[in-house]
Design an enzyme around this catalytic site. Structure first.
Site, PDB file in Angstrom:
ATOM      1  N   MET A 114      -9.254  -4.649  12.855  1.00 30.00           N
ATOM      2  CA  MET A 114     -10.251  -5.063  11.868  1.00 30.00           C
ATOM      3  C   MET A 114     -11.604  -4.409  12.117  1.00 30.00           C
ATOM      4  O   MET A 114     -12.612  -5.067  12.346  1.00 30.00           O
ATOM      5  CB  MET A 114     -10.392  -6.584  11.868  1.00 30.00           C
ATOM      6  CG  MET A 114      -9.103  -7.306  11.495  1.00 30.00           C
ATOM      7  SD  MET A 114      -8.477  -6.841   9.867  1.00 30.00           S
ATOM      8  CE  MET A 114      -9.582  -7.791   8.832  1.00 30.00           C
ATOM      9  N   LEU A 144     -12.796   2.797  11.367  1.00 32.19           N
ATOM     10  CA  LEU A 144     -12.901   3.835  12.400  1.00 32.19           C
ATOM     11  C   LEU A 144     -13.866   4.926  11.942  1.00 32.19           C
ATOM     12  O   LEU A 144     -13.828   5.361  10.781  1.00 32.19           O
ATOM     13  CB  LEU A 144     -11.522   4.421  12.676  1.00 32.19           C
ATOM     14  CG  LEU A 144     -10.547   3.455  13.370  1.00 32.19           C
ATOM     15  CD1 LEU A 144      -9.120   3.976  13.276  1.00 32.19           C
ATOM     16  CD2 LEU A 144     -10.950   3.216  14.822  1.00 32.19           C
ATOM     17  N   HIS A 202      -1.787  -1.723   4.742  1.00 34.45           N
ATOM     18  CA  HIS A 202      -2.795  -2.480   4.007  1.00 34.45           C
ATOM     19  C   HIS A 202      -2.091  -3.383   2.992  1.00 34.45           C
ATOM     20  O   HIS A 202      -1.171  -2.933   2.298  1.00 34.45           O
ATOM     21  CB  HIS A 202      -3.744  -1.520   3.291  1.00 34.45           C
ATOM     22  CG  HIS A 202      -4.817  -2.222   2.523  1.00 34.45           C
ATOM     23  ND1 HIS A 202      -5.914  -2.790   3.155  1.00 34.45           N
ATOM     24  CD2 HIS A 202      -4.955  -2.484   1.208  1.00 34.45           C
ATOM     25  CE1 HIS A 202      -6.672  -3.368   2.244  1.00 34.45           C
ATOM     26  NE2 HIS A 202      -6.122  -3.191   1.050  1.00 34.45           N
TER      27      HIS A 202
HETATM   28  C1  GRF Z   1      -1.805  -7.387   7.673  1.00 42.79           C
HETATM   29  O1  GRF Z   1      -1.815  -8.021   6.416  1.00 42.79           O
HETATM   30  C2  GRF Z   1      -2.094  -5.931   7.524  1.00 42.79           C
HETATM   31  O2  GRF Z   1      -1.605  -5.387   6.349  1.00 42.79           O
HETATM   32  C3  GRF Z   1      -3.605  -5.899   7.506  1.00 42.79           C
HETATM   33  O3  GRF Z   1      -3.992  -6.879   8.430  1.00 42.79           O
HETATM   34  C4  GRF Z   1      -2.968  -7.876   8.530  1.00 42.79           C
HETATM   35  C5  GRF Z   1      -2.595  -7.968   9.971  1.00 42.79           C
HETATM   36  O4  GRF Z   1      -1.706  -9.028  10.222  1.00 42.79           O
HETATM   37  N1  GRF Z   1      -4.091  -4.574   7.811  1.00 42.79           N
HETATM   38  P1  GRF Z   1      -0.965  -9.099  11.608  1.00 42.79           P
HETATM   39  O5  GRF Z   1      -2.041  -9.125  12.702  1.00 42.79           O
HETATM   40  O6  GRF Z   1      -0.098  -7.890  11.730  1.00 42.79           O
HETATM   41  O7  GRF Z   1      -0.167 -10.355  11.599  1.00 42.79           O
END
Ligand code: GRF
Length: 223
Positions: free
Chosen positions: A89, A92, A108
């Site tokens: 999160m 980059l 995503h």
């Molecule tokens: C997922 O929905 C992914 O697509 C997004 O962030 C979320 C991560 O979930 N980039 P997790 O940590 O893999 O459970």
């Protein structure tokens, strides 16, 4: 054999699916590093599984550039061929992306280019879309941008709320992301000059069984 680093920040459910895929294809895939920008459940899971795991805590660095420098150093030290972002999160920086050009892959929870950024499910429902889903794509320096590798779609149900939609999309993600990893490991997907190229079915060395075909029938393949 491909060597893979996974970057995380949270619960790590997609990371777990990638780890399970690597377990099932241990002759082709090695997870050489799980790294995060803060303490999180995903790191705990990786430690418990004896996967090399490191927290490069953003809070411990004066700038994002310095934190990313440290992150890049451990990825290079681990000699990763590929970097899979799995709920990392943070955006980059251009230097990091250039350093690993065309080797960073993200998942995503929307049908990109629709709904970049956060709260994708809420926004998809507000927009009353007929189709929603998830995208695996190559990463460039812009947010949730870069060539799409594979998408999986579903239709929002009448009166569905965002948490139900999120849960259904997550189940798709858990098929989609390991599929891309395994395809890459077997050469069924290649990245050339920054573009994904899928081998035609007859040439695919792996994942040409009925279950895969059923999955792919709901997915859209680029190019
Ligand atoms: C997922 O929905 C992914 O697509 C997004 O962030 C979320 C991560 O979930 N980039 P997790 O940590 O893999 O459970």
């Amino acid at each position: 054999m491909i060597r893979v680093a996974i970057l995380v920040s949270g619960r790590g459910s997609n990371m777990q699916k990638l780890v399970e895929a690597a377990d099932q294809h241990s002759d082709k895939i090695e997870i050489v590093l799980v790294a995060s920008n803060k303490p999180c459940d995903a790191i705990t899971y990786a430690i418990n599984r004896n996967i090399p795991a490191k927290i490069i805590d953003r809070a411990a660095y004066d700038s994002r550039a310095l934190q990313e420098e440290a992150l890049a150093a451990i990825i290079e030290e681990a000699q990763a061929d590929w970097i899979f972002l799995a709920g990392y999160m943070a955006i980059l920086g251009a230097d990091f992306v250039a350093r690993f050009a065309n080797r960073i892959i993200n998942i995503h929870p929307s049908l990109l280019p629709a709904f970049k950024g956060l709260d994708t499910h809420e926004r998809a429902l507000q927009a009353q879309v007929k189709e929603h889903g998830a995208t695996v794509h190559l990463v460039n320096a812009a947010l949730d941008d870069g060539p799409a590798i594979l998408q999986a779609k579903l239709a929002p149900l009448p009166d569905e709320d965002a948490s139900s939609l999120a849960a259904r999309v997550l189940r798709l993600e858990h098929q989609l992301y390991p599929f891309v990893l395994i395809s890459l490991a077997h050469g069924d997907l290649v990245i050339e000059g920054g573009w994904p190229i899928w081998q035609p079915k007859k040439n695919r060395k792996h994942l040409n069984d009925d279950a895969t075909e059923q999955f792919l029938s709901t997915a859209v393949i680029w190019p």
